[in-house]
Design an enzyme around this catalytic site. Structure first.
Site, PDB file in Angstrom:
ATOM      1  N   SER A 201     -71.002  19.312 -35.170  1.00 41.31           N
ATOM      2  CA  SER A 201     -70.280  19.609 -33.938  1.00 41.31           C
ATOM      3  C   SER A 201     -68.863  20.071 -34.247  1.00 41.31           C
ATOM      4  O   SER A 201     -68.077  19.348 -34.865  1.00 41.31           O
ATOM      5  CB  SER A 201     -70.225  18.363 -33.041  1.00 41.31           C
ATOM      6  OG  SER A 201     -69.249  18.504 -32.037  1.00 41.31           O
ATOM      7  N   CYS A 376     -82.329   7.183 -19.237  1.00 38.34           N
ATOM      8  CA  CYS A 376     -82.481   6.557 -20.555  1.00 38.34           C
ATOM      9  C   CYS A 376     -82.239   5.051 -20.470  1.00 38.34           C
ATOM     10  O   CYS A 376     -82.902   4.273 -21.164  1.00 38.34           O
ATOM     11  CB  CYS A 376     -81.533   7.195 -21.556  1.00 38.34           C
ATOM     12  SG  CYS A 376     -82.070   8.836 -22.110  1.00 38.34           S
TER      13      CYS A 376
END
Length: 422
Positions: A201, A376
């Site tokens: 990233s 989630c």
């Protein structure tokens, strides 16, 4: 159409939370004082609900075909009941498994992995900062004590990992997938290690570089924008951590991943793998369209494996598992903390996404993350996916190395050292 409406009415009657449905033409079905209201703009989205296709409903919400009104916790209670059964796949056919492995191979070149990581983690640093803890630890916290805040539990997790790894001053420590640097900094500042982190990233790399400079740690901490497969193996590391990273490795590349770690780790060294695992022993994604939703909007290329598959590949690479701990409920609580934090700052999140990312897609990204975090949390609570910390060593081959004969590493084969005194 009457059959569809009867199906919907039957579903509403069995839900644990009072829920109403507004049909495409404005008709309302369900109690007047509903905690949750689902407003449908077209009939195909309503059919997805009737079929229990929760992932498709989530996509319809992201694409503005469905409006969801109500608390996320209530919405997830409704979603769990709408499912026709467990979303954990059980297709063990050889052809299905072969296709999954072929797909896995195609998804995980270094170039594709870099694009997939940047798709998720480079959305916006400011956006993540709204709902993560101050250290921006984007992985399961460890609620060592039930009354801990999220920030305290994340620090407890960082320390739990460092204690398990038996970090010592001056050791060479590698963090694979170092995120925003939480573990990297904690290990350097509290355990005195020479720390190296890697990430794919660009945003995370830049953030950690700034942290290293501001904390005056340039001599002991470095962060590299690098794929794990590209790491040099000549010096070796005493200890290695991989937190929330092997979910991105892929089934087909897992043997390569653990073999690389074996070569990077000095004989007698310890490695900690902390990551999400599947409930199903068959490599797959969640059913009812849930896996498809995550693949499309959140984690392209992400793959979850059962703990047994990970242990098999780890052992095949020459590493010895010495401890495995399941922290599944801790991740449910972590995700609800993230979800609650985001829900409390929706207007601000919208503004941040409009100014730091692609403004036309800001609302879509926000809707996707709202469902992702809450969904989630629900799946961890239900036990459909898990979270395991796997501690392993590279045996030295020397039978008298270690505290016990045959230990072949500094690991004491006793858990007492991992936990703070009561």
């Amino acid at each position: 159409m009457d059959t569809l409406l009867r199906k919907i009415e039957s579903q509403l009657a069995g839900l644990p939370v009072p829920t109403a449905v507004q049909l495409p033409k404005g008709q309302r079905v369900g109690p007047p004082a509903a905690a949750v209201t689902l407003s449908f703009r077209d009939w195909s989205a309503l059919a997805s609900m009737a079929a229990g296709q929760i992932g498709r409903m989530a996509e319809d919400f992201v694409e503005s075909r469905v409006q969801l009104d109500g608390r996320m916790r209530d919405l997830m209670a409704v979603a769990a009941r709408l499912l026709p059964g467990t979303p954990v796949a059980s297709d063990t056919g050889w052809w299905t498994q072969l296709l999954r492995r072929a797909k896995s191979l195609s998804l995980h070149s270094p170039q594709k992995d870099a694009r997939q990581i940047q798709f998720h983690y480079d959305v916006s640093d400011d956006f993540y900062a709204l709902w993560l803890d101050p250290r921006r630890v984007y992985s399961c916290a460890y609620f060592r004590e039930t009354g801990m805040s999220l920030a305290q539990a994340q620090e407890a997790k960082l320390d739990h990992i460092c204690r398990k790894l038996m970090l010592e001053p001056g050791e060479r420590f590698l963090d694979i997938g170092a995120g925003w640097g939480g573990l990297l900094m904690w290990a350097a500042e509290n355990y005195g290690v020479d720390a190296t982190g890697i990430t794919l990233s660009k945003n995370q790399h830049a953030h950690v570089q700034r942290l290293i400079e501001s904390k005056g740690l340039a001599g002991r901490v470095k962060m590299e924008l690098r794929d794990y497969r590209e790491l040099r193996e000549d010096e070796g590391f005493d200890k290695i951590a991989s937190v929330g990273m092997f979910e991105h490795v892929g089934q087909a590349n897992m043997p390569t991943y653990f073999a690389k770690i074996h070569r990077l780790l000095k004989p007698g060294g310890l490695v900690m793998n902390h990551g999400i695992t599947a409930d199903s022993i068959v490599p797959s994604q969640l059913g009812a369209g849930m896996g498809d939703f995550i693949e499309k909007y959140i984690f392209p290329g992400g793959e979850l494996l059962h703990i047994s598959h990970l242990l098999r590949d780890l052992a095949a690479a020459g590493l010895e598992m010495v401890d495995t701990e399941n922290l599944r409920p801790h991740y449910g609580r972590t995700l609800w903390a993230w979800s609650d934090a985001l829900e409390s700052r929706l207007d601000e999140a919208q503004r941040v996404l409009e100014t730091t990312g692609n403004a036309p897609d800001a609302q879509k990204v926000l809707r996707a993350y709202r469902l992702y975090l809450a969904g989630c949390a629900m799946t961890f609570e239900q036990g459909w996916i898990g979270l395991h910390q796997i501690l392993a060593t590279r045996p030295t081959g020397e039978l008298h190395a270690g505290e016990l004969p045959g230990a072949q590493s500094p690991y004491p084969f006793n858990r007492g050292y991992m936990y703070s005194p009561s």
